[in-house]
Design a protein around this motif. Structure first.
Motif, short mmCIF file in Angstrom:
data_model
loop_
_atom_site.label_atom_id
_atom_site.label_comp_id
_atom_site.label_asym_id
_atom_site.label_seq_id
_atom_site.Cartn_x
_atom_site.Cartn_y
_atom_site.Cartn_z
N TYR A 1 -53.21 23.54 41.85
CA TYR A 1 -51.78 23.38 41.62
C TYR A 1 -51.19 22.37 42.61
CZ TYR A 1 -51.25 27.04 38.10
OH TYR A 1 -51.31 27.75 36.93
N SER B 1 -51.92 18.88 41.54
CA SER B 1 -51.11 18.44 40.41
C SER B 1 -49.70 18.08 40.86
CB SER B 1 -51.09 19.49 39.30
OG SER B 1 -50.29 20.57 39.70
N VAL C 1 -49.97 14.55 42.27
CA VAL C 1 -50.14 13.57 41.18
C VAL C 1 -48.82 13.39 40.42
CG1 VAL C 1 -51.27 13.18 38.96
CG2 VAL C 1 -52.61 14.02 40.89
N LEU C 2 -48.15 14.49 40.18
CA LEU C 2 -46.89 14.47 39.44
C LEU C 2 -45.85 13.61 40.18
CD1 LEU C 2 -46.15 15.93 36.81
CD2 LEU C 2 -45.22 17.79 38.16
N TRP D 1 -44.53 10.09 38.74
CA TRP D 1 -43.11 10.04 38.39
C TRP D 1 -42.45 8.82 39.02
CZ3 TRP D 1 -39.52 12.34 35.38
CH2 TRP D 1 -38.18 12.09 35.69
N TRP E 1 -48.04 7.26 33.14
CA TRP E 1 -48.30 8.68 32.93
C TRP E 1 -49.70 8.93 32.38
CZ3 TRP E 1 -45.96 12.54 35.04
CH2 TRP E 1 -44.66 12.37 35.50
N LEU F 1 -52.12 11.48 34.19
CA LEU F 1 -52.82 12.61 33.58
C LEU F 1 -54.33 12.47 33.78
CD1 LEU F 1 -51.55 14.38 30.50
CD2 LEU F 1 -54.00 14.21 30.81
N PHE G 1 -55.15 13.43 37.36
CA PHE G 1 -55.26 14.86 37.61
C PHE G 1 -56.53 15.41 36.99
CE2 PHE G 1 -54.79 19.24 36.36
CZ PHE G 1 -54.81 19.77 37.63
#
Lengths: 449, 449
Positions: B346, B349, B352-353, B357, B369, B373, B376
């Motif tokens: 978690y 992620s 990475v998010l 972003w 994106w 993805l 991740f």
């Protein structure tokens, strides 16, 4: 010297000398051992079944069309690296007991005896090899589930007293079980067979009858697993259906997989079995279907979305075929299982990517990507959390409804349905939310453990 | 009746009666068994070390400040659910041999004897319990690594002939090993101690000397693992350092973790140990740091990016502390390991998010994106592929450079460096590409296995 004290160190004698005339009536011109069943000849399946059970030496007794069967046996020995000897039985027409007598000068008893035209779920033969361990006498494997035998009228019945055989034959009454064509023979079998033959019965059953009369014949009951003998084209079809049901059966399976996917995957597996397509190639095909679905989702037209939805479910079905095919053709490898599970994760990400791309693009917004990434996280974590739990605790998480709801079969099915309704993105996000909640709930529930 | 044939069914007698005057000179007013070391008193650490080795019954012999030590022992027994009995030794001033004599009427020999002021890496005591299995006589654990002993001048030396002790004492020459304060005592120990005491030596060493003279004293050499005795404030510091090094040591570790993170995490763990902060809370803290880093990355200013980069590395360091703290305070649980590994995914992620972003937003494009993805996916798969391989093949992938390059410690370090250079996104994508290539390469290399 080889150690001889565990049963799988004993060889198996495979009786492949008979004519199999009833099977040939179906327009079949092959000798019985060469008849194909789900991509393997009956002889190959018999050899690999015993190899799986741990047996390492093989005697194949040939008679009718002996040269042809012998050549096939030698080729199989080479292909699978088996320690195999072909034994010719010129007296094969006098009964299958003479085929056992034919190995008398080749190998000392005890040994296993198996009929080439009997098809077994491998675990069943494994179970027999295990159970024979502590026994001294000659042993016959019998199945007490008499009502489930394919052609009971033609089956050889056995009357028992405790674990002792008191009579055997096609016509005896009463009987308690059915002869499975699976034996463990001590040295006393040769004398019994010779005696029966002198009295005019050259069959193995004749010899067993003699031993039974002397109280020297034991029975081991095998009550789980599929087996059948293959005498007719109908029997062959029954065997195929039975074997497919075995390999498509799993304790650890989701609802959709069990009640829907398996029916289709079994049908596909039966078709694939007779081709040279390998299980690992099928794994790749399932992955390709998922990638194609992802691409079609990304296009975002109604038609492509519906096609993508169908492909997602197709990928899920085909994902079941690789394992079935591997089990039915004795091609299970650790690499195959590894390859399968890694490609599943890549396949999931392709689907998430396609769905998210379309939704973000269609709405001209970036925020759907956050949900896309969290969705992929959810799907990866559902599998990861289960495996990590097994690794850390030494036992799996309970196979409850939460487990079923977060399995891949249900996930792909739901995305497929969502796609058919032209709502793949909300469906995906809802599934992801459910998975994350389930993981959180599991962590909470287990926190004291 | 309890089975008595395996060593861990024997009880351990913990000698906690001495005054420990040298330790108190450091301004310490506690009796020695109550002196804290990394969050546990010496007595608690001794009890938990033996509990970890599988021993299930405990006798604690008290003398100096006996009431206080006894109360502490009872409290520990309650807290950890131990079968523990306190034995008072009114003659404690006459030597620690009298403390062993004090249990004579409480428990039959054999039993283990351990000094409360000796600190052991748990695996070392486990090893002793294992090795004692087949021996009949009284046994002393000795360490042949004499040059590594903290205060060699003050140590009790042992002279050996094969595995037999021929002499013992602080001043003997030559000597082959050092007394570790770890014994397995047969019934003959009582007579030997009484004899030595009559001759004016009330110490356990005196009794051992008597047995050695009779040829009844065996030695077991323990050559791996950390131990020390704690007599002075300097010894206490040495013990702390040694224990921290043990728990921060791992065969299966990345480069950054070993050469950089561990030095910091050890320092933090030492501070955390004396608080009531649990390992699971530290896991949560590491996760929170990663989430904070993700949020800061998303803001996209140079200052926040640099702060985020520092937080990423901080999260990586703190991620090492939970395990260290759990090991050093005997708080390892399967749940903790599970919780840790799930939160790591978690945390990844979140990072990475945030990075994705910012990059997507800053460029006004959606394509980053896809890379986010896939990044991740790469980070999750690097861990997943390794664990699945171990599961399928029954052994891990080789711990080679590719393995090290795809570990979390290196990944977070690289992202941190990339962040400091204000290039977190390209760094992340490069790392992801490397991980995907490594997975593909592993699949290819192993395809024949």
């Amino acid at each position: 010297m080889e150690k001889r004290n565990i049963p799988k160190d004993f060889p198996v004698v495979i009786l492949a000398a008979g004519e199999g005339s009833r099977l040939r009536k179906g327009g079949n011109h092959l000798p019985k051992p060469l008849v194909p069943l789900l991509g393997l000849t009956l002889l190959e399946r018999a050899l690999l079944t015993w190899k799986t059970a741990g047996v390492r030496r093989f005697y194949v007794v040939v008679g009718w069309e002996g040269k042809r069967v012998a050549a096939h046996a030698q080729e199989l020995a080479k292909r699978h690296g088996l320690d195999l000897e072909v034994v010719e039985n010129p007296r094969w027409q006098e009964g299958n007991g003479t085929s056992v007598l034919a190995v008398k000068d080749r190998t000392p008893a005890p040994f296993f005896v198996s009929m080439v035209d009997h098809v077994f779920e491998p675990s069943l033969v494994e179970g027999f090899v295990q159970q024979v361990k502590d026994k001294k006498s000659t042993i016959i494997a019998v199945d007490p589930r008499v009502t489930q035998v394919f052609d009971l009228a033609d089956a050889t019945k056995v009357r028992l007293e405790e674990d002792r055989v008191v009579d055997i034959g096609k016509e005896i009454l009463p009987y308690h079980a059915v002869d499975m064509g699976l034996f463990f023979c001590g040295p006393e079998i040769f004398q019994a067979l010779e005696k029966a033959k002198k009295e005019g019965d050259g069959s193995l059953t004749g010899g067993v009858k003699k031993l039974a009369a002397q109280g020297k014949m034991c029975a081991v009951k095998l009550e789980e697993g599929f087996w059948t003998d293959v005498d007719t084209p109908e029997g062959l079809e029954y065997a195929q259906k039975g074997l497919l049901t075995c390999v498509a059966r799993s304790q650890d399976e989701g609802w959709i997989s069990r009640h829907f996917n398996r029916h289709l995957s079994r049908w596909i597996t039966a078709r694939l079995a007779s081709t040279s397509i390998t299980p690992n190639l099928v794994t790749l095909l399932a992955f390709a279907l998922a990638v194609a679905a992802g691409c079609l989702f990304a296009l975002g037209k109604l038609g492509t979305t519906i096609l993508a939805a169908l492909l997602v479910q197709a990928a899920s079905v085909v994902d079941g075929c690789d394992g079935e095919l591997a089990r039915i053709k004795f091609m299970v490898t650790p690499w195959g299982a590894w390859w399968d599970t890694l490609l599943d994760r890549y396949a999931d990400s392709a689907i998430v990517l396609g769905i998210t791309w379309e939704y973000s693009h269609g709405h001209g917004e970036a925020w759907p990507w956050i949900f896309g990434l969290l969705s992929f996280l959810a799907f990866a974590m559902a599998s990861y959390a289960k495996k990590e739990h097994a690794l850390r605790f030494g036992h799996p998480l309970p196979r409850d409804a939460g487990d079923k709801l977060t399995r891949r079969d249900l996930r792909l099915f739901a995305i497929s349905v969502g796609g058919l309704l032209n709502r793949p993105f909300p469906t995906m996000v809802a599934l992801a939310a459910m998975s994350h909640l389930w993981i959180g709930w599991m962590l909470w529930r287990k926190r004291k453990g």
